[in-house]
Motif scaffolding. Structure first.
Motif, mmCIF file in Angstrom:
data_model
loop_
_atom_site.group_PDB
_atom_site.id
_atom_site.type_symbol
_atom_site.label_atom_id
_atom_site.label_comp_id
_atom_site.label_asym_id
_atom_site.label_seq_id
_atom_site.Cartn_x
_atom_site.Cartn_y
_atom_site.Cartn_z
ATOM 1 N N ASP A 69 35.246 28.382 62.210
ATOM 2 C CA ASP A 69 35.728 28.930 63.474
ATOM 3 C C ASP A 69 35.412 28.029 64.661
ATOM 4 O OD1 ASP A 69 37.205 30.860 64.796
ATOM 5 O OD2 ASP A 69 35.464 32.085 65.282
ATOM 6 N N GLY A 129 33.452 35.865 62.669
ATOM 7 C CA GLY A 129 32.094 35.511 63.067
ATOM 8 C C GLY A 129 31.613 36.081 64.379
ATOM 9 N N LYS A 130 32.284 37.116 64.874
ATOM 10 C CA LYS A 130 31.861 37.700 66.159
ATOM 11 C C LYS A 130 30.455 38.273 66.066
ATOM 12 C CE LYS A 130 35.279 40.487 66.199
ATOM 13 N NZ LYS A 130 35.865 40.050 64.939
ATOM 14 N N THR A 131 30.158 39.026 65.021
ATOM 15 C CA THR A 131 28.851 39.665 64.886
ATOM 16 C C THR A 131 27.751 38.618 64.782
ATOM 17 O OG1 THR A 131 29.875 41.552 63.804
ATOM 18 C CG2 THR A 131 27.509 41.298 63.513
ATOM 19 N N THR A 132 27.981 37.584 64.013
ATOM 20 C CA THR A 132 26.999 36.506 63.883
ATOM 21 C C THR A 132 26.764 35.834 65.222
ATOM 22 O OG1 THR A 132 27.701 36.133 61.611
ATOM 23 C CG2 THR A 132 26.497 34.343 62.682
ATOM 24 N N THR A 133 27.832 35.566 65.945
ATOM 25 C CA THR A 133 27.721 34.916 67.252
ATOM 26 C C THR A 133 26.967 35.797 68.242
ATOM 27 O OG1 THR A 133 29.761 33.694 66.850
ATOM 28 C CG2 THR A 133 29.033 33.880 69.145
ATOM 29 N N GLY A 166 24.722 38.029 67.538
ATOM 30 C CA GLY A 166 23.317 37.990 67.144
ATOM 31 C C GLY A 166 22.623 36.729 67.618
ATOM 32 N N LYS A 167 23.311 35.600 67.499
ATOM 33 C CA LYS A 167 22.742 34.333 67.950
ATOM 34 C C LYS A 167 22.587 34.303 69.468
ATOM 35 C CE LYS A 167 24.324 31.608 64.032
ATOM 36 N NZ LYS A 167 25.185 30.507 63.579
ATOM 37 N N GLN A 209 19.617 36.468 70.416
ATOM 38 C CA GLN A 209 18.359 35.769 70.140
ATOM 39 C C GLN A 209 18.081 34.693 71.185
ATOM 40 O OE1 GLN A 209 16.013 36.539 67.911
ATOM 41 N NE2 GLN A 209 14.789 34.944 68.836
#
Length: 141
Positions: free
Chosen positions: A38, A98-102, A104-105, A108
Motif C-alpha cells: 500500500d 492496512g488502515k487498522t495497522t496504520t 495503531g502505528k 503508538q
C-alpha cells in the motif's frame, strides 16, 4: 511482505549478480511488493524509477529503495498544528488496505511523543447489511 522483500534483496546481492543492473523480473517483483504494501501508485513509480536510475552504481537494492522512500517523506511538509484540542485524524479506505495497522502505528507514535491518543472506530453499512433488529431501531426516531 517484508520476508519477500528480503528474499528479493538477497537475490540481487548474490555474488554472481552483485554490481549488475537489476533485471526486469526483479523490478516487476519489487513493484508488486510495493503495491501490496500500500505504498501507492505514484510513490511506487518513483521508487522503481530511482532503482532503475541507480543500476550499475554499486548501490544495493535495499539502500536504493530506502533512500527513495526517505526522499519521498522528506518532501512532504509537516502538518501545521492549529493548537486546537482534540486533534482529529480521519482514516478512510477500502477493506484490507492496512488502515487498522496504520492507526495503531500512529497511536503508538503519538503516545511515544507524550500525547494521549484515543482511537475510535466507525463503520458505514447500508440498511441491507444491518441485522433486522438494528434496521427497526432506526425507525423509532
Amino acid at each position: 511482505i517484508v520476508q519477500r522483500f528480503d528474499e528479493l534483496v538477497s537475490r540481487t546481492e548474490a555474488p554472481e549478480r552483485k554490481g549488475r543492473p537489476v533485471d526486469a523480473d526483479t523490478i516487476e517483483a519489487l513493484e508488486e511488493l510495493l503495491i501490496m504494501a500500500d505504498v501507492g501508485v505514484a510513490a511506487t513509480a518513483r521508487i522503481i524509477a530511482a532503482v532503475k536510475s541507480q543500476a550499475g552504481t554499486g548501490k544495493s537494492l535495499r539502500d536504493a529503495v530506502k533512500d527513495e522512500i526517505r526522499a519521498i517523506f522528506a518532501a512532504v511538509p509537516a502538518p501545521v498544528s492549529n493548537g486546537h484540542v482534540p486533534h482529529v485524524v480521519l482514516m478512510v479506505g477500502v477493506n484490507g488496505t492496512g488502515k487498522t495497522t496504520t492507526v495503531g502505528k500512529l497511536a503508538q507514535l503519538l503516545k511515544s511523543s507524550g500525547k494521549r491518543p484515543l482511537v475510535v472506530a466507525a463503520d458505514t453499512f447500508t440498511r441491507e447489511d444491518m441485522p433486522p433488529e438494528t434496521r427497526e431501531s432506526g425507525r423509532a426516531k
